[in-house]
Design a protein around this motif. Structure first.
Motif, PDB file in Angstrom:
ATOM      1  N   ALA A  60       0.831  -1.208   0.000  1.00 18.45           N
ATOM      2  CA  ALA A  60       0.000   0.000   0.000  1.00 18.45           C
ATOM      3  C   ALA A  60       0.866   1.259   0.000  1.00 18.45           C
ATOM      4  O   ALA A  60       1.784   1.388   0.799  1.00 18.45           O
ATOM      5  CB  ALA A  60      -0.910   0.001   1.219  1.00 18.45           C
ATOM      6  N   GLU A  61       0.571   2.144  -0.916  1.00 17.09           N
ATOM      7  CA  GLU A  61       1.296   3.414  -0.999  1.00 17.09           C
ATOM      8  C   GLU A  61       0.456   4.489  -0.315  1.00 17.09           C
ATOM      9  O   GLU A  61      -0.188   5.311  -0.955  1.00 17.09           O
ATOM     10  CB  GLU A  61       1.582   3.751  -2.452  1.00 17.09           C
ATOM     11  CG  GLU A  61       2.510   2.747  -3.095  1.00 17.09           C
ATOM     12  CD  GLU A  61       2.762   3.013  -4.565  1.00 17.09           C
ATOM     13  OE1 GLU A  61       2.067   3.848  -5.169  1.00 17.09           O
ATOM     14  OE2 GLU A  61       3.674   2.375  -5.094  1.00 17.09           O
ATOM     15  N   LEU A  62       0.493   4.471   1.010  1.00 21.39           N
ATOM     16  CA  LEU A  62      -0.348   5.350   1.819  1.00 21.39           C
ATOM     17  C   LEU A  62      -0.065   6.824   1.544  1.00 21.39           C
ATOM     18  O   LEU A  62      -0.993   7.624   1.398  1.00 21.39           O
ATOM     19  CB  LEU A  62      -0.166   5.044   3.305  1.00 21.39           C
ATOM     20  CG  LEU A  62      -0.487   3.617   3.752  1.00 21.39           C
ATOM     21  CD1 LEU A  62      -0.202   3.444   5.229  1.00 21.39           C
ATOM     22  CD2 LEU A  62      -1.909   3.254   3.434  1.00 21.39           C
ATOM     23  N   GLU A  63       1.201   7.175   1.476  1.00 25.10           N
ATOM     24  CA  GLU A  63       1.563   8.590   1.292  1.00 25.10           C
ATOM     25  C   GLU A  63       1.097   9.134  -0.054  1.00 25.10           C
ATOM     26  O   GLU A  63       0.756  10.308  -0.178  1.00 25.10           O
ATOM     27  CB  GLU A  63       3.061   8.824   1.490  1.00 25.10           C
ATOM     28  CG  GLU A  63       4.003   7.989   0.644  1.00 25.10           C
ATOM     29  CD  GLU A  63       4.177   6.528   1.056  1.00 25.10           C
ATOM     30  OE1 GLU A  63       4.625   5.753   0.199  1.00 25.10           O
ATOM     31  OE2 GLU A  63       3.859   6.155   2.200  1.00 25.10           O
ATOM     32  N   LEU A  64       1.024   8.272  -1.055  1.00 21.00           N
ATOM     33  CA  LEU A  64       0.546   8.685  -2.370  1.00 21.00           C
ATOM     34  C   LEU A  64      -0.906   9.184  -2.299  1.00 21.00           C
ATOM     35  O   LEU A  64      -1.293  10.098  -3.017  1.00 21.00           O
ATOM     36  CB  LEU A  64       0.646   7.522  -3.360  1.00 21.00           C
ATOM     37  CG  LEU A  64       0.198   7.782  -4.788  1.00 21.00           C
ATOM     38  CD1 LEU A  64       1.131   8.789  -5.461  1.00 21.00           C
ATOM     39  CD2 LEU A  64       0.186   6.483  -5.575  1.00 21.00           C
TER      40      LEU A  64
ATOM     41  N   ARG B   3      -2.776   7.929   6.493  1.00 21.87           N
ATOM     42  CA  ARG B   3      -1.820   7.385   7.469  1.00 21.87           C
ATOM     43  C   ARG B   3      -2.020   5.899   7.716  1.00 21.87           C
ATOM     44  O   ARG B   3      -1.077   5.162   7.904  1.00 21.87           O
ATOM     45  CB  ARG B   3      -1.943   8.136   8.790  1.00 21.87           C
ATOM     46  CG  ARG B   3      -1.505   9.553   8.688  1.00 21.87           C
ATOM     47  CD  ARG B   3      -1.603  10.241   9.999  1.00 21.87           C
ATOM     48  NE  ARG B   3      -1.418  11.685   9.777  1.00 21.87           N
ATOM     49  CZ  ARG B   3      -1.351  12.554  10.714  1.00 21.87           C
ATOM     50  NH1 ARG B   3      -1.468  12.187  11.968  1.00 21.87           N
ATOM     51  NH2 ARG B   3      -1.179  13.822  10.432  1.00 21.87           N
ATOM     52  N   ASN B   4      -3.273   5.490   7.750  1.00 23.92           N
ATOM     53  CA  ASN B   4      -3.616   4.098   8.037  1.00 23.92           C
ATOM     54  C   ASN B   4      -4.657   3.606   7.051  1.00 23.92           C
ATOM     55  O   ASN B   4      -5.495   4.374   6.591  1.00 23.92           O
ATOM     56  CB  ASN B   4      -4.203   3.964   9.451  1.00 23.92           C
ATOM     57  CG  ASN B   4      -3.217   4.346  10.518  1.00 23.92           C
ATOM     58  OD1 ASN B   4      -2.089   3.896  10.518  1.00 23.92           O
ATOM     59  ND2 ASN B   4      -3.659   5.189  11.440  1.00 23.92           N
ATOM     60  N   ILE B   5      -4.618   2.319   6.799  1.00 21.02           N
ATOM     61  CA  ILE B   5      -5.650   1.713   5.970  1.00 21.02           C
ATOM     62  C   ILE B   5      -6.859   1.472   6.866  1.00 21.02           C
ATOM     63  O   ILE B   5      -6.740   0.847   7.923  1.00 21.02           O
ATOM     64  CB  ILE B   5      -5.170   0.382   5.362  1.00 21.02           C
ATOM     65  CG1 ILE B   5      -3.890   0.590   4.549  1.00 21.02           C
ATOM     66  CG2 ILE B   5      -6.262  -0.241   4.503  1.00 21.02           C
ATOM     67  CD1 ILE B   5      -3.277  -0.696   4.042  1.00 21.02           C
TER      68      ILE B   5
ATOM     69  N   ALA C 143      -5.410   1.149  -7.012  1.00 22.18           N
ATOM     70  CA  ALA C 143      -3.950   1.269  -7.119  1.00 22.18           C
ATOM     71  C   ALA C 143      -3.237   0.183  -6.314  1.00 22.18           C
ATOM     72  O   ALA C 143      -2.244  -0.398  -6.777  1.00 22.18           O
ATOM     73  CB  ALA C 143      -3.509   2.654  -6.646  1.00 22.18           C
ATOM     74  N   THR C 144      -3.733  -0.110  -5.121  1.00 21.27           N
ATOM     75  CA  THR C 144      -3.089  -1.114  -4.267  1.00 21.27           C
ATOM     76  C   THR C 144      -3.232  -2.506  -4.870  1.00 21.27           C
ATOM     77  O   THR C 144      -2.266  -3.282  -4.895  1.00 21.27           O
ATOM     78  CB  THR C 144      -3.663  -1.055  -2.844  1.00 21.27           C
ATOM     79  OG1 THR C 144      -3.522   0.280  -2.338  1.00 21.27           O
ATOM     80  CG2 THR C 144      -2.936  -2.007  -1.917  1.00 21.27           C
ATOM     81  N   LEU C 145      -4.418  -2.834  -5.370  1.00 23.47           N
ATOM     82  CA  LEU C 145      -4.602  -4.146  -5.996  1.00 23.47           C
ATOM     83  C   LEU C 145      -3.751  -4.289  -7.249  1.00 23.47           C
ATOM     84  O   LEU C 145      -3.186  -5.350  -7.500  1.00 23.47           O
ATOM     85  CB  LEU C 145      -6.075  -4.397  -6.319  1.00 23.47           C
ATOM     86  CG  LEU C 145      -6.951  -4.774  -5.142  1.00 23.47           C
ATOM     87  CD1 LEU C 145      -8.409  -4.893  -5.558  1.00 23.47           C
ATOM     88  CD2 LEU C 145      -6.467  -6.064  -4.493  1.00 23.47           C
ATOM     89  N   GLU C 146      -3.656  -3.207  -8.030  1.00 23.46           N
ATOM     90  CA  GLU C 146      -2.781  -3.248  -9.222  1.00 23.46           C
ATOM     91  C   GLU C 146      -1.361  -3.647  -8.798  1.00 23.46           C
ATOM     92  O   GLU C 146      -0.746  -4.504  -9.426  1.00 23.46           O
ATOM     93  CB  GLU C 146      -2.741  -1.866  -9.895  1.00 23.46           C
ATOM     94  CG  GLU C 146      -3.994  -1.506 -10.633  1.00 23.46           C
ATOM     95  CD  GLU C 146      -3.972  -1.902 -12.095  1.00 23.46           C
ATOM     96  OE1 GLU C 146      -2.910  -2.295 -12.600  1.00 23.46           O
ATOM     97  OE2 GLU C 146      -5.036  -1.808 -12.714  1.00 23.46           O
ATOM     98  N   LYS C 147      -0.872  -3.013  -7.756  1.00 23.75           N
ATOM     99  CA  LYS C 147       0.502  -3.276  -7.300  1.00 23.75           C
ATOM    100  C   LYS C 147       0.652  -4.673  -6.718  1.00 23.75           C
ATOM    101  O   LYS C 147       1.607  -5.389  -7.048  1.00 23.75           O
ATOM    102  CB  LYS C 147       0.913  -2.214  -6.274  1.00 23.75           C
ATOM    103  CG  LYS C 147       2.359  -2.323  -5.869  1.00 23.75           C
ATOM    104  CD  LYS C 147       2.779  -1.179  -4.983  1.00 23.75           C
ATOM    105  CE  LYS C 147       4.250  -1.324  -4.603  1.00 23.75           C
ATOM    106  NZ  LYS C 147       4.661  -0.290  -3.679  1.00 23.75           N
TER     107      LYS C 147
END
Length: 140
Positions: A74-78, A82-84, A131-135
């Motif tokens: 997960a690219e949180l900062e993108l 801060r948290n999922i 985006a997270t699933l893509e990664k």
């Protein structure tokens, strides 16, 4: 939106899985009692229960490993977070577990993850899920 009618059993199972995993996340009930509760409460709903049971069992028995994979990817900062959130995390866990067990095509997993996040998640969480699933699915 695509016509999901011929896949309604799995679509319904995924929606119940998100809810069951949400309950499991709080740790008040064990996985077995949650699964039993959902099986009893939704017997009239058209659901693929074998799929539900397999995915739920896989997520709950591999919870920390899957959670770690999600948090590493997960690219949180993108997204300026801060948290999922719990609901989004559960959608990602469900998608990852389905990828491991069912070999469901990644496009279906992403589409379903986005659909679930629009239904159950926070506003605009579908962008983070996408985006997270893509990664995650790219590396698996």
């Amino acid at each position: 939106m695509k016509n999901l009618s011929k896949h309604k059993d799995k679509v319904n199972a995924r929606e119940l899985l998100v809810q069951a995993l949400y309950e499991f996340s709080f740790g008040h009930n064990d996985a077995e009692s949650i699964e039993e509760s959902f099986r009893k409460d939704f017997t009239k709903t058209k659901v693929d229960y074998i799929f539900f049971r397999n995915i739920f069992s896989h997520v709950t028995s591999n919870f920390e490993r899957l959670k770690s994979l999600v948090h590493q990817s997960a690219e949180l900062e993108l997204f300026g977070i801060r948290n999922i959130e719990t609901m989004e995390e559960n959608i990602l866990l469900l998608s990852l577990a389905e990828s491991e067990l069912e070999n469901t095509h990644r496009n279906i997993l992403i589409d379903e993850g986005v659909r679930l996040s629009k239904k159950f998640g926070a506003d605009n969480s579908y962008k983070f899920i996408n985006a997270t699933l893509e990664k995650i699915l790219e590396s698996n």
